[in-house]
Design an enzyme around this catalytic site. Structure first.
Site, PDB file in Angstrom:
ATOM      1  N   CYS A  72       0.769  -1.252   0.000  1.00  0.00           N
ATOM      2  CA  CYS A  72       0.000   0.000   0.000  1.00  0.00           C
ATOM      3  C   CYS A  72       0.799   1.301   0.000  1.00  0.00           C
ATOM      4  O   CYS A  72       0.749   2.083  -0.951  1.00  0.00           O
ATOM      5  CB  CYS A  72      -0.935   0.013   1.211  1.00  0.00           C
ATOM      6  SG  CYS A  72      -2.053  -1.406   1.295  1.00  0.00           S
ATOM      7  N   HIS A 122      -3.067   6.658   4.423  1.00  0.00           N
ATOM      8  CA  HIS A 122      -1.935   5.750   4.648  1.00  0.00           C
ATOM      9  C   HIS A 122      -0.582   6.376   4.347  1.00  0.00           C
ATOM     10  O   HIS A 122       0.376   5.676   4.010  1.00  0.00           O
ATOM     11  CB  HIS A 122      -2.110   4.454   3.825  1.00  0.00           C
ATOM     12  CG  HIS A 122      -1.530   3.260   4.525  1.00  0.00           C
ATOM     13  ND1 HIS A 122      -1.408   2.008   3.930  1.00  0.00           N
ATOM     14  CD2 HIS A 122      -1.028   3.113   5.774  1.00  0.00           C
ATOM     15  CE1 HIS A 122      -0.862   1.168   4.785  1.00  0.00           C
ATOM     16  NE2 HIS A 122      -0.626   1.812   5.918  1.00  0.00           N
TER      17      HIS A 122
END
Ligand code: CA
Length: 457
Positions: A72, A122
């Site tokens: 990610c 994130h």
């Protein structure tokens, strides 16, 4: 008089030139952990994705589209910084994305754009590193790496972190993927009548684990017998519906034809290691967290009516940060210090050469695998990677594949073609040293694997 003259000029301009003269809206849709094979346009049979497919039919599909990272945060760091994330010493989960990165939304703000983000960030939850600090005028979503989809009031831990509107927690009870689709559509509707073009970054956490779907989506897949795949299908179907809601908002506000739309995914489907979710990467080998094709080759689509040929395909290797660079070029924004290339001249046939001579991947801290692709050739340093990390893993070694003949990376040509292996390995080593040197020059510390041989800065 001036108005009349402008009108006459507009009549004389071809459609493409008109589009180029006007800054388009930009919508960037990012999926999380979906399988390469799991969209209709890639041949998926058990999960219909009509809204994602609609973008492909109205635009270009990149057959060799890659994520910058195999998991990610690194890919998101490249997307937001428009550069190889390694230049910012970003090789791990979570971030934050260092302040040295001049972000895509900041650059678009400076070019006159209203910027909004919906979904998973994130790239840092610390003060000064959240979406509102890094160039977004509006934010709805969460700051961490994943979240419960069915919200649990009072739940603890990262996956129960508050859902934020801008900087403030909100009371939220919608199925999270529904909420993201509705918020994205609402952002578009709010821009109706505004003079400013807008940039919307819609970053789903779907279809990352936890596997959670509500009944209205689960009931769509009675014939899928594997329960993991059935819930994954329901989650993907919900995401496709949410994308449909956003596309409908563009249609209803008359914005579709002046909006540059991207769809991609942050890494390959996790099929063997962590966060396994029922995704399928066929015919590619490998999984999330690996630099086999299954970990990095992803669905990638781009639509811009009247500019990008509808229903076309583009076959040269391209990467996430090329979408950032394409957005900057379309917005006539500051495109200094970017590694990505504006893809428009390539997909319209103006430029025939490949956008990149060689592309590179490196994940030293997660699994210490790395690779380089030049033309049809791919150099790869990895374990065999078919099992969980542990005693069943083979030691990492150098491999060489010809992807034109062997997209599934089954025939290792390292022994048969040592000269090509050596050539690509040297290119990789030079690139790796250069991005680390950049990080050091910016005052950052490149990450090395534990117990790594060799110099540490
Ligand atoms: Ca991911």
């Amino acid at each position: 008089m001036l108005k009349a003259l402008t009108f006459v000029c507009a009549l004389l301009l071809p459609v493409a030139a008109l589009h180029a003269a006007q800054k388009p809206n930009i919508v960037l849709i990012l999926a999380d952990d979906m399988g390469y094979a799991d969209i209709g346009i890639h041949g998926c049979k058990d999960i219909p994705t009509p809204h994602i497919d609609r973008i492909a039919k109205a635009g270009v599909r990149f057959t060799d589209g890659y994520a910058n990272g195999s998991f990610c945060t690194p890919t998101r760091a490249a997307l937001m910084s428009c550069r190889y994330q390694h230049r910012f010493a970003m090789e791990d989960l979570g971030g934050p994305l260092p302040a040295q990165a001049h972000t895509l939304p900041k650059r678009l703000q400076a070019a006159g754009y209203k910027t909004g983000m919906v979904g998973k960030w994130h790239l840092g939850s610390e003060a000064g590193f959240t979406p509102m600090d890094r160039g977004f005028d509006e934010f709805f979503g969460f700051l961490g790496g994943g979240h419960q989809y069915i919200l649990q009031p009072g739940g603890k831990g990262e996956y129960n972190a508050p859902i934020l509107r801008n900087r403030d927690p909100v009371d939220e009870s919608r199925y999270l993927t529904d909420a993201f689709g509705e918020e994205a559509a609402a952002f578009v509707e709010h821009q109706r009548g505004e003079q400013k073009p807008f940039f919307l970054y819609l970053a789903f956490n779907a279809v990352h684990t936890p596997l959670q779907a509500v009944e209205k989506y689960q009931v769509r897949f009675p014939s899928i017998t594997d329960s993991k795949r059935r819930t994954y299908a329901a989650m993907l179907s919900a995401m496709d519906d949410a994308i449909g809601r956003l596309l409908a908002a563009l249609d209803q506000t008359g914005q579709t034809d002046r909006t540059l739309i991207f769809f991609t995914n942050d890494n390959g489907g996790p099929t063997t290691r962590n966060a396994v979710n029922g995704s399928v990467n066929t015919p590619l080998r490998g999984s999330k967290c690996e630099t086999f094709e299954g970990g990095i080759r992803v669905p990638m689509l781009m639509q811009w009516t009247g500019v990008v040929p509808a229903g076309s395909t583009y076959r040269q290797p391209v990467m996430t940060f090329d979408l950032s660079a394409t957005a900057l070029a379309a917005a006539q924004a500051d495109a200094s210090q970017v590694d990505g290339k504006d893809l428009l001249p390539y997909v319209t046939g103006k430029l025939q050469a490949p956008p990149h001579d060689t592309l590179f991947w490196r994940s030293r801290t997660m699994s210490n695998n790395y690779s380089a692709r030049q033309g049809d050739w791919k150099f790869l340093h990895s374990t065999e990677g078919d099992a969980s990390p542990g005693p069943k893993q083979t030691p990492a070694r150098d491999m060489l594949f010809n992807l034109a003949e062997d997209i599934g990376e089954q025939r290792d040509l390292a022994g048969a073609n040592p000269a090509k292996l050596d050539e690509l390995k040297k290119l990789y080593e030079a690139w790796s040293a250069a991005v680390d040197a950049d990080a050091v020059q910016m005052g950052l510390t490149p990450k090395f694997p534990k117990n790594a041989a060799g110099p540490k800065p």
